[in-house]
Design a protein around this motif. Structure first.
Motif, PDB file in Angstrom:
ATOM      1  N   ARG A   2       2.566  -4.325   4.193  1.00  0.00           N
ATOM      2  CA  ARG A   2       1.895  -4.713   5.424  1.00  0.00           C
ATOM      3  C   ARG A   2       1.789  -6.234   5.395  1.00  0.00           C
ATOM      4  N   GLU A  26       6.004   7.176  12.956  1.00  0.00           N
ATOM      5  CA  GLU A  26       6.265   7.637  11.599  1.00  0.00           C
ATOM      6  C   GLU A  26       7.024   8.957  11.610  1.00  0.00           C
ATOM      7  N   GLY A  48       1.338   4.377   1.974  1.00  0.00           N
ATOM      8  CA  GLY A  48       0.973   4.922   3.266  1.00  0.00           C
ATOM      9  C   GLY A  48       1.583   6.287   3.495  1.00  0.00           C
ATOM     10  N   GLN A  87       0.834  -1.188   0.000  1.00  0.00           N
ATOM     11  CA  GLN A  87       0.000   0.000   0.000  1.00  0.00           C
ATOM     12  C   GLN A  87       0.869   1.238   0.000  1.00  0.00           C
ATOM     13  N   PRO A  94      -2.518   1.190  11.759  1.00  0.00           N
ATOM     14  CA  PRO A  94      -1.563   2.189  11.267  1.00  0.00           C
ATOM     15  C   PRO A  94      -1.919   3.618  11.636  1.00  0.00           C
ATOM     16  N   GLU A  95      -3.195   3.898  11.835  1.00  0.00           N
ATOM     17  CA  GLU A  95      -3.581   5.271  12.203  1.00  0.00           C
ATOM     18  C   GLU A  95      -3.061   5.670  13.572  1.00  0.00           C
ATOM     19  N   ARG A 119       4.709  -3.846   9.609  1.00  0.00           N
ATOM     20  CA  ARG A 119       4.775  -2.955   8.442  1.00  0.00           C
ATOM     21  C   ARG A 119       6.238  -2.709   8.097  1.00  0.00           C
TER      22      ARG A 119
END
Length: 258
Positions: A146, A194, A139, A137, A187-188, A164
């Motif tokens: 993932r 990040e 991201g 994906q 992931p949020e 990830r």
């Protein structure tokens, strides 16, 4: 060492990135060739307008960051910083924040060629051979993998670990991150990890290095060593990129509170 496909040539093994650079510019392969699967994983590397940074792009790399030699890692209040040792060398750092973690590892790369697209393919191939599931994906950090990777649980039963794989190509280096815990499952919730990845500074150095050789790290001068205790689930690598996921012994730990 990493299973990277290379064209046959008369160059000796262990060639430096200068050899790799010249070779990469003389290829004659049809850019449209290859299977649909190859084209799916060989995507352009992500740009880095917001980092991670090269040492030459940052005026004060040590400001607000922990100096690990080959990496300057942002300091975040309440984080644990663990280092991973291969032989006598420190080759990776893991930042743990509450119920999530990101492992950072930097490698040498050719001058004019990114390697993240090839590494994604290698990681995906290795995990699917283990019976895992891969989803590629785009991201917050660019293209990522993932993965749902089969693992053996402490009670002997089989389970799945979600991780990830993120990566960014820089000038003559590649920075890889492996996010685990809730930052991988949801992931949020990985925004802070990040941000750590984005604000990391890589120190490649000027010495000749073969592409994919790890950039060696060092302990900071004020490191506080913590005795080894409970083991934590993280990444175990048969190669530095494409290995399985299992439990590793935790390395020396440094607690940074800012």
């Amino acid at each position: 060492m990493f299973g990277r496909r290379r064209k046959k040539s008369g160059k000796p093994e262990g060639a430096t990135d200068e050899f790799e650079t010249e070779e990469s510019g003389n290829g004659t392969a049809d850019p449209g060739a290859g299977s649909a699967e190859d084209q799916h994983f060989k995507l352009p590397p992500a740009p880095r307008p917001d980092g991670p940074w090269d040492i030459g792009e940052v005026a004060e790399p040590g400001k607000g960051r922990v100096n690990l030699g080959g990496l300057y890692v942002p300091g975040v209040e309440g984080m644990e910083l663990r280092v991973e040792v291969a032989g006598d060398a420190i080759v990776a750092a893991t930042i743990v924040l509450r119920d999530s973690a990101i492992q950072l590892q930097a490698f040498a790369a050719p001058k004019r060629e990114g390697i993240w697209d090839e590494i994604r393919e290698e990681v995906a191939s290795g995990i699917t051979k283990q019976g895992g599931v891969i989803d590629e994906q785009e991201g917050a950090l660019g293209w990522e993998l993932r993965a749902q990777v089969p693992v053996q649980l402490p009670d002997g039963k089989h389970g799945v670990q979600v991780v990830r794989f993120v990566g960014v190509d820089g000038p003559r280096w590649f920075l890889r991150g492996v996010i685990s815990g809730q930052g991988a499952v949801q992931p949020e919730q990985a925004g802070l990890l990040e941000s750590v990845f984005r604000d990391t500074v890589v120190v490649r150095g000027d010495s000749p290095m073969a592409p994919r050789d790890p950039i060696v790290l060092k302990l900071p001068e004020d490191a506080q060593m913590v005795p080894e205790g409970v083991r934590q689930e993280t990444v175990e690598e048969g190669s530095r990129f494409a290995g399985g996921i299992d439990k590793l012994q935790r390395g020396p730990e440094i607690t940074e509170v800012r």
